[in-house]
Design a protein around this motif. Structure first.
Motif, PDB file in Angstrom:
ATOM      1  N   VAL B  96       0.836  -1.190   0.000  1.00 21.73           N
ATOM      2  CA  VAL B  96       0.000   0.000   0.000  1.00 21.73           C
ATOM      3  C   VAL B  96       0.881   1.254   0.000  1.00 21.73           C
ATOM      4  O   VAL B  96       0.570   2.269  -0.628  1.00 21.73           O
ATOM      5  N   TYR B  97       2.028   1.150   0.660  1.00 21.55           N
ATOM      6  CA  TYR B  97       2.926   2.290   0.772  1.00 21.55           C
ATOM      7  C   TYR B  97       3.594   2.594  -0.577  1.00 21.55           C
ATOM      8  O   TYR B  97       3.652   3.743  -1.018  1.00 21.55           O
ATOM      9  N   ALA B 102       3.920   5.869  -5.415  1.00 21.18           N
ATOM     10  CA  ALA B 102       3.973   5.901  -6.881  1.00 21.18           C
ATOM     11  C   ALA B 102       2.855   6.771  -7.446  1.00 21.18           C
ATOM     12  O   ALA B 102       3.077   7.604  -8.325  1.00 21.18           O
ATOM     13  N   LEU B 103       1.669   6.584  -6.892  1.00 20.80           N
ATOM     14  CA  LEU B 103       0.528   7.358  -7.395  1.00 20.80           C
ATOM     15  C   LEU B 103       0.730   8.847  -7.124  1.00 20.80           C
ATOM     16  O   LEU B 103       0.476   9.693  -7.982  1.00 20.80           O
ATOM     17  N   ASN B 104       1.228   9.165  -5.933  1.00 23.98           N
ATOM     18  CA  ASN B 104       1.443  10.568  -5.606  1.00 23.98           C
ATOM     19  C   ASN B 104       2.566  11.195  -6.414  1.00 23.98           C
ATOM     20  O   ASN B 104       2.523  12.377  -6.737  1.00 23.98           O
ATOM     21  N   ALA B 105       3.576  10.399  -6.748  1.00 22.92           N
ATOM     22  CA  ALA B 105       4.662  10.915  -7.593  1.00 22.92           C
ATOM     23  C   ALA B 105       4.091  11.320  -8.956  1.00 22.92           C
ATOM     24  O   ALA B 105       4.436  12.359  -9.506  1.00 22.92           O
ATOM     25  N   ALA B 117      -6.659   9.842   1.691  1.00 22.16           N
ATOM     26  CA  ALA B 117      -6.615   8.446   2.123  1.00 22.16           C
ATOM     27  C   ALA B 117      -7.897   7.654   1.800  1.00 22.16           C
ATOM     28  O   ALA B 117      -7.809   6.552   1.265  1.00 22.16           O
ATOM     29  N   PRO B 118      -9.090   8.205   2.086  1.00 23.72           N
ATOM     30  CA  PRO B 118     -10.296   7.415   1.807  1.00 23.72           C
ATOM     31  C   PRO B 118     -10.462   7.096   0.314  1.00 23.72           C
ATOM     32  O   PRO B 118     -10.798   5.965  -0.046  1.00 23.72           O
ATOM     33  N   LEU B 123     -10.182   3.141  -4.098  1.00 23.56           N
ATOM     34  CA  LEU B 123      -9.610   2.769  -5.387  1.00 23.56           C
ATOM     35  C   LEU B 123      -8.912   1.416  -5.300  1.00 23.56           C
ATOM     36  O   LEU B 123      -9.109   0.526  -6.138  1.00 23.56           O
ATOM     37  N   ILE B 124      -8.113   1.260  -4.266  1.00 21.77           N
ATOM     38  CA  ILE B 124      -7.349   0.019  -4.119  1.00 21.77           C
ATOM     39  C   ILE B 124      -8.269  -1.177  -3.922  1.00 21.77           C
ATOM     40  O   ILE B 124      -8.091  -2.225  -4.539  1.00 21.77           O
ATOM     41  N   ARG B 125      -9.287  -1.001  -3.071  1.00 25.09           N
ATOM     42  CA  ARG B 125     -10.186  -2.133  -2.792  1.00 25.09           C
ATOM     43  C   ARG B 125     -10.889  -2.594  -4.065  1.00 25.09           C
ATOM     44  O   ARG B 125     -11.029  -3.781  -4.333  1.00 25.09           O
TER      45      ARG B 125
END
Lengths: 482, 249
Positions: B96-97, B102-105, B117-118, B123-125
């Motif tokens: 997750v980290y 990566a997404l934030n970059a 965060a939510p 998205l991940i789920r």
């Protein structure tokens, strides 16, 4: 990674390199019995303590400088060139009684270090005993602790207020005959912390001391003593920083922990003393003796350390597992960069039946630094069914640094179980590439990988310090990209 | 999307790519097939900017930019993502980290704020569910102790979240059983859009039963020796590469 590129990147700045300009009461360099008498007199110590110091000094004179013993190389130290006492404030003036009397510049220094001396400490639930060079200048939360029956003060104050406790325990874990630096420390120690948690009491807050070496050319000889009586518990954090200096400064502390039946002492260290500059000039020499004595049954002592500083480190926080079913733990992250040298590890001495120990050591070497893990697991014949688990992992960043492992095992009973795992790896080019191929910068990638490598140790740190340790690690490796 | 012209590249002094030409338009799915040692993995390493691979001549243009001038992470942020043949384990770093970093970059590059965060967890789920992966997977260390199938699914999961413009899939089918391959193929197929291009590098024809490419290239000895539609895969399956090797020699 091309090596020149790496060299360029393996750079960091020491962010705590400032010198506070305050008047200090400093003895001229040199060491003899008169200096010791002077220290003792200045601190208004009882006669027995002066005798104790002198005995240690006389023994020290018969000992040989262990230089060259460990996997370290440094020029011979001239012990006569060191000043053994430095107190902030004008000569002969008594130490400040409260924070209000403390030199504001001193408080500013602590501010720069981000130490919460005033109300902020309350929010963090941390009591800070701040040591500035040799004299403890402010102790917070004493009242709240006193309510719980916990004594937390400087060792000088303890000598005045609780001489019987100090006399009962001082030097019983690390006798002055133990080693060269322990003898020197016993002779000339100036201040440090004292913690006493009485039977059945769980200390209501984390205790914390920030050491800071400030005056030029003063050795700092801290003496810390922590005693937990039966079923008592305490968590103690020691943080250390020193301003930037060209001369190497000597630091030889002694820390003694005593845990009686069912007591638990957790001692965490975050050390970022000045490591010297990129050429290896300057920096702290850190020769420390730290030892915990699980004197009671089911007593537990846990050492957690994050070491990023000092030019030379010689340090082996150890546990004597005397009590039946006593537990010793050692969790360590050591980072060396540029020309830093560290020879560190632990000793677990199993005496009690069923005693258990765990050693997790993570070493990270970058630049031209050298690091050694030295660990002793000794299981005496009395320690039936004793167990030890050791894991030491080394991570190399770049190709000019070194990592060495020296495990020693002495097993005196067939019923003991001892496991040892060791790995050395270069920071994976594959791991770096993988992260960067996800768009993460090189620096962030290194931090992510290194923090992941250290996770087993960081999770042992008290919550509020785990974040600090992680940040410190990132600063230490700033640019140390491989 | 990407235009490779007369690309020559060396590894440790040996020329591996010897004048490779390839052009992929937005929305197209291409497959590169070829025998061992033809230069398939070298091509993905060169395109992603891996160290140790020296481009001696030729050019690669990605979305109008000179790809070869960009750093590894710049290429990734620009939208070129590689699904690794052997995804590496990173102990202690949670999936997750890594994904969030990566997404934030990428978002930072686009001038966007960090994802909340939510929204990120949602998205991940959603993507985990699609890839038939358990939520606990997020808190495991990157690829550590993952089975071969889990590693490959993780690669596709990252693609679903990071949404590349060009997905480069290096032997994404290797080491997969048939069920895992179907899940991976479903993931890849869901990546297909009118804008996104996919370049698959594969040794075996069987993957192409599940992910049907628009164009197939055969890479032999550092050059593309034959290009055709999906029927080319069947021909290769039947005849092997030898007839093309002779042609190239």
């Amino acid at each position: 990674m091309a090596s020149e590129e790496m060299e360029q990147l393996v750079r960091k700045e020491y962010k705590q390199g400032f010198v506070t300009d305050i008047e200090s009461d400093t003895l001229p360099p040199g060491l003899d019995e008169d200096v010791i008498r002077h220290i003792s007199q200045r601190k208004k110590e009882p006669e027995w303590l002066l005798e104790w110091r002198l005995e240690a000094y006389r023994h020290w004179l018969t000992m040989k400088d262990p230089q060259g013993w460990a996997h370290l190389s440094y020029p011979k130290i001239d012990y006569q060139a060191v000043s053994y006492y430095s107190a902030p404030g004008a000569k002969n003036k008594d130490a400040p009684k409260s924070l209000d009397e403390v030199d504001p510049k001193l408080l500013e220094t602590f501010d720069k270090l981000g130490i919460p001396l005033h109300e902020r400490a309350a929010l963090a639930g941390v009591a800070v005993d701040a040591v500035f060079d040799s004299v403890s200048v402010g102790t917070t939360f004493k009242a709240k602790l006193a309510e719980a029956g916990v004594i937390f003060c400087s060792i000088s104050e303890a000598v005045q207020e609780h001489p019987e406790l100090v006399r009962q325990y001082l030097g019983t874990v690390v006798p002055h005959t133990d080693n060269y630096y322990a003898a020197l420390n016993s002779a000339v120690f100036t201040d440090g912390s004292f913690v006493f948690v009485p039977k059945g009491v769980t200390c209501p807050m984390e205790l914390s001391t920030y050491f800071r070496i400030n005056a030029a050319n003063t050795g700092q000889f801290e003496r810390t003593l922590i005693v937990c009586e039966e079923q008592a518990q305490v968590s103690y954090l020691e943080g250390c920083t020193a301003p930037m200096r060209d001369e190497n400064q000597l630091h030889a502390a002694v820390v003694e922990l005593v845990a009686l039946d069912d007591a638990y002492i957790k001692y965490s260290t975050v050390q970022n003393w000045y490591p010297g500059d990129e050429e290896g000039k300057g920096g702290i020499y850190n020769f420390v003796t730290k030892r915990g004595d699980c004197r009671g049954d089911r007593a537990k002592i846990s050492w957690t350390q994050v070491e990023t500083g000092s030019a030379i480190t010689w340090k082996y926080p150890s546990c004597i597992l005397r009590g039946k079913d006593s537990v010793g733990e050692f969790y360590s992250v050591a980072v060396t960069n540029n020309y830093q040298q560290a020879d560190t590890g632990t000793k677990m001495i199993h005496i009690g039946e069923g005693s258990r120990s765990t050693i997790i050591s993570k070493g990270i070497s970058a630049g031209r630094s050298n690091q050694s893990y030295r660990g002793l697991v000794k299981i005496l014949p009395t320690a039936k069914n004793a167990r030890n688990f050791t894991q030491c992992d080394s991570l190399l960043i770049g190709d000019q640094c070194g990592a060495h492992t020296f495990p020693y095992q002495e097993i005196g009973t067939a019923s003991a179980q001892v496991e040892h795992e060791a790995t050395t790896s270069k920071i994976g080019e594959d791991q770096l590439f993988y992260c960067m191929q996800r768009g993460i910068s090189e620096e962030d990638s290194v931090n992510m990988i290194v923090n992941g490598f250290c996770k087993d140790v960081f999770k042992e740190l008290p919550m509020e310090f785990a974040v600090e340790a992680e940040a410190l690690l990132n600063v230490s490796l700033e640019g140390a990209v491989g | 999307m990407i235009e490779i012209k007369d690309l020559h590249a060396r590894v440790e002094g040996t020329e591996i790519l010897k004048g490779l030409n390839l052009s992929i338009q937005p929305g197209e799915v291409h497959a590169i097939m070829g025998p061992n040692g033809a230069g398939k993995s070298t091509l993905s390493a060169v395109l992603t900017g891996r160290e140790g691979y020296e481009v001696t001549s030729g050019s690669v243009t990605f979305e109008g930019e000179d790809l070869l001038e960009m750093d590894v992470e710049e290429r990734a942020r620009a939208g070129l993502l590689l699904g690794f043949q052997y995804p590496v384990e990173i102990p202690g770093v949670k999936n997750v980290y890594l994904l969030k970093a990566a997404l934030n970059a990428k978002r930072k590059e686009q001038g966007l704020d960090e994802i909340e965060a939510p929204a990120f967890m949602k998205l991940i789920r959603e993507k985990l569910k699609f890839m038939k992966m358990d939520n606990s997977f997020m808190h495991r260390a990157v690829n550590e102790g993952f089975s071969g199938g889990e590693k490959k699914r993780n690669e596709i999961l990252q693609m679903l979240i990071l949404e590349p413009k060009l997905a480069l899939l290096d032997e994404i089918d290797s080491g997969l059983d048939i069920d895992a391959m179907k899940t991976v193929a479903d993931g890849v197929n869901s990546l297909r859009t009118a804008e996104r291009s996919i370049l698959m590098i594969t040794h075996y024809q069987r993957l192409l039963d599940y992910i049907v490419p628009d164009v197939i290239h055969v890479l032999v000895d550092g050059r593309i020796v034959k290009t055709g539609d999906k029927s080319l895969a069947f021909e290769l399956e039947k005849k092997g590469y030898d007839w093309l090797l002779e042609g190239a020699a």
